[in-house]
Enzyme design. Structure first.
Site, PDB file in Angstrom:
ATOM      1  N   SER A 187      -3.934   1.508  -4.683  1.00 48.74           N
ATOM      2  CA  SER A 187      -3.347   0.227  -4.233  1.00 48.74           C
ATOM      3  C   SER A 187      -4.429  -0.821  -3.992  1.00 48.74           C
ATOM      4  CB  SER A 187      -2.534   0.450  -2.948  1.00 48.74           C
ATOM      5  OG  SER A 187      -3.390   0.974  -1.930  1.00 48.74           O
TER       6      SER A 187
ATOM      7  N   HIS B  55       0.845  -1.204   0.000  1.00 44.04           N
ATOM      8  CA  HIS B  55       0.000   0.000   0.000  1.00 44.04           C
ATOM      9  C   HIS B  55       0.878   1.251   0.000  1.00 44.04           C
ATOM     10  CE1 HIS B  55      -2.861   3.133   1.227  1.00 44.04           C
ATOM     11  NE2 HIS B  55      -1.959   3.473   2.126  1.00 44.04           N
TER      12      HIS B  55
ATOM     13  N   HIS C 102       1.546   5.298  -2.331  1.00 45.65           N
ATOM     14  CA  HIS C 102       1.995   6.647  -1.934  1.00 45.65           C
ATOM     15  C   HIS C 102       3.267   7.117  -2.640  1.00 45.65           C
ATOM     16  CE1 HIS C 102      -0.767   7.560   1.358  1.00 45.65           C
ATOM     17  NE2 HIS C 102      -0.667   6.315   1.750  1.00 45.65           N
TER      18      HIS C 102
ATOM     19  N   GLU D  34      -5.276   9.830   0.361  1.00 41.88           N
ATOM     20  CA  GLU D  34      -5.676   8.410   0.349  1.00 41.88           C
ATOM     21  C   GLU D  34      -6.765   8.103  -0.673  1.00 41.88           C
ATOM     22  OE1 GLU D  34      -3.049   6.888   3.415  1.00 41.88           O
ATOM     23  OE2 GLU D  34      -4.089   6.113   1.670  1.00 41.88           O
TER      24      GLU D  34
HETATM   25  N1  HBI Z   1       1.164   6.180  10.189  1.00 43.83           N
HETATM   26  N2  HBI Z   1       2.751   4.814   9.174  1.00 43.83           N
HETATM   27  C1  HBI Z   1       1.677   5.637   9.060  1.00 43.83           C
HETATM   28  N3  HBI Z   1       1.143   5.888   7.847  1.00 43.83           N
HETATM   29  C2  HBI Z   1       0.076   6.717   7.701  1.00 43.83           C
HETATM   30  O1  HBI Z   1      -0.401   6.946   6.571  1.00 43.83           O
HETATM   31  C3  HBI Z   1      -0.483   7.315   8.851  1.00 43.83           C
HETATM   32  C4  HBI Z   1       0.093   7.029  10.101  1.00 43.83           C
HETATM   33  N4  HBI Z   1      -0.439   7.585  11.216  1.00 43.83           N
HETATM   34  C5  HBI Z   1      -1.546   8.492  11.195  1.00 43.83           C
HETATM   35  C6  HBI Z   1      -2.104   8.718   9.823  1.00 43.83           C
HETATM   36  N5  HBI Z   1      -1.554   8.166   8.745  1.00 43.83           N
HETATM   37  C7  HBI Z   1      -3.330   9.566   9.608  1.00 43.83           C
HETATM   38  O2  HBI Z   1      -4.089   9.664  10.772  1.00 43.83           O
HETATM   39  C8  HBI Z   1      -2.987  10.969   9.126  1.00 43.83           C
HETATM   40  O3  HBI Z   1      -4.172  11.630   8.747  1.00 43.83           O
HETATM   41  C9  HBI Z   1      -2.326  11.724  10.211  1.00 43.83           C
HETATM   42 FE    FE Z   2      -1.838   5.373   3.133  1.00 41.32          FE
END
Ligand code: HBI
Ligand code: FE
Length: 285
Positions: A201, A136, A141, A182
């Site tokens: 993804s 993913h 990303h 996303e």
């Molecule tokens: N942590 N590893 C990872 N990847 C993310 O996409 C991610 C996260 N923590 C919080 C988050 N995304 C979302 O809550 C964001 O909107 C902050």
């Molecule tokens: Fe993501």
């Protein structure tokens, strides 16, 4: 130092990753030795299936950037990708054991470091995995981090996130991430196309988001978007459509403080709420 893991949404299972190997900023080394031949084969099959679905559904910028990931027949080494990514937009990807709390997440983005989970789903999770895994994060990303306008937006989002946390507006800001990074769509002369990582993804949601008559596709509007709750474990009912990546960057450039004050005075909207007389985009042919 062992760091407290975080769990996305309402899942009651403990997080998958081994957070004891993470540093204070939640980053760790990509544990390349963890990958079995079956893991590399799962990644190859995921990549092959997803790449074949992209034409007519993914935006051109994503399709053009995808080859920057390099290896298609095995899980790429993050260092190899960074060798191309850093010269392109100043970004680097860093391994993390899984989802991390919001402030460490925003802090990494603000430093042009994108956290990439380094474990891969098991073969039996081929079609769906609850938490974001390396497929993913890499496939969804990383390609658009090679796109300068989008790459600048992600850093600005990280900087904005640190401010939002101080203002207690993380929920509003996480909706912005959710409905753009996303699950975002972008309009093109040939119809709407996907740029959101969660869509790109996903074998099922890619066609659903662009072609299904079920969901509504409304024009990107920061206030409308921040009022709208999202669903974590099912296809979205509402997608927000950009006119361009520049629109996303321009809309999020100003100081959000007055916006947070305004949106917190307004009623929240359900993920499938229909708002009268707002512009809706048709499904793509
Ligand atoms: N942590 N590893 C990872 N990847 C993310 O996409 C991610 C996260 N923590 C919080 C988050 N995304 C979302 O809550 C964001 O909107 C902050
Ligand atoms: Fe993501």
């Amino acid at each position: 130092m062992a760091v407290a893991p975080v769990v996305y949404g309402s899942s009651d299972r403990p997080p998958r990753g081994d957070y004891t190997r993470a540093a204070d900023d939640y980053t760790c080394e990509q544990d390349y030795a963890q990958y079995s031949p079956a893991d590399h084969d799962t990644y190859r099959r995921l990549y092959e299936r997803q790449a074949a679905l992209l034409p007519g559904l993914a935006c051109d910028e994503f399709i053009a950037a995808l080859p920057n990931l390099g290896a298609r027949d095995r899980i790429p080494r993050f260092a190899d990708i960074n060798g191309r990514l850093k010269p392109a937009t100043g970004w680097q990807i860093v391994a993390v054991p899984g989802l991390i709390p919001e402030v460490p997440f925003f802090s990494l983005l603000a430093r042009r470091l994108f956290p990439v989970t380094d474990w891969l789903r098991k073969p039996e999770e081929f079609d769906y995995v609850v938490e974001p895994d390396v497929f993913h994060d890499l496939f969804g990303h990383v390609p658009l981090l090679f796109n300068p306008v989008f790459a600048d937006y992600i850093q600005a989002y990280g900087q904005g996130g640190l401010k939002a946390e101080r203002l207690g507006s993380c929920e509003h800001l996480s909706r912005l991430y959710w409905y753009t990074v996303e699950f975002g769509l972008i309009d093109t002369p040939a119809g709407v196309r996907a740029y959101g990582a969660g869509i790109l993804s996903s074998a099922g949601e890619l066609a659903h988001s662009v072609r299904s008559p079920e969901p509504q596709r409304v024009a990107f509007d920061v206030m409308r978007l921040m009022r709208t709750r999202y669903k974590i474990d099912s296809y979205q009912s509402t997608y927000f459509v950009l006119k361009s990546f520049a629109e996303l960057f321009d809309a999020t450039a100003p100081d959000f403080t007055p916006l947070y004050a305004q949106v917190s005075q307004q009623t929240e909207l359900a993920a499938d709420a229909v708002v009268a007389d707002e512009h809706r985009y048709p499904a793509a042919a």
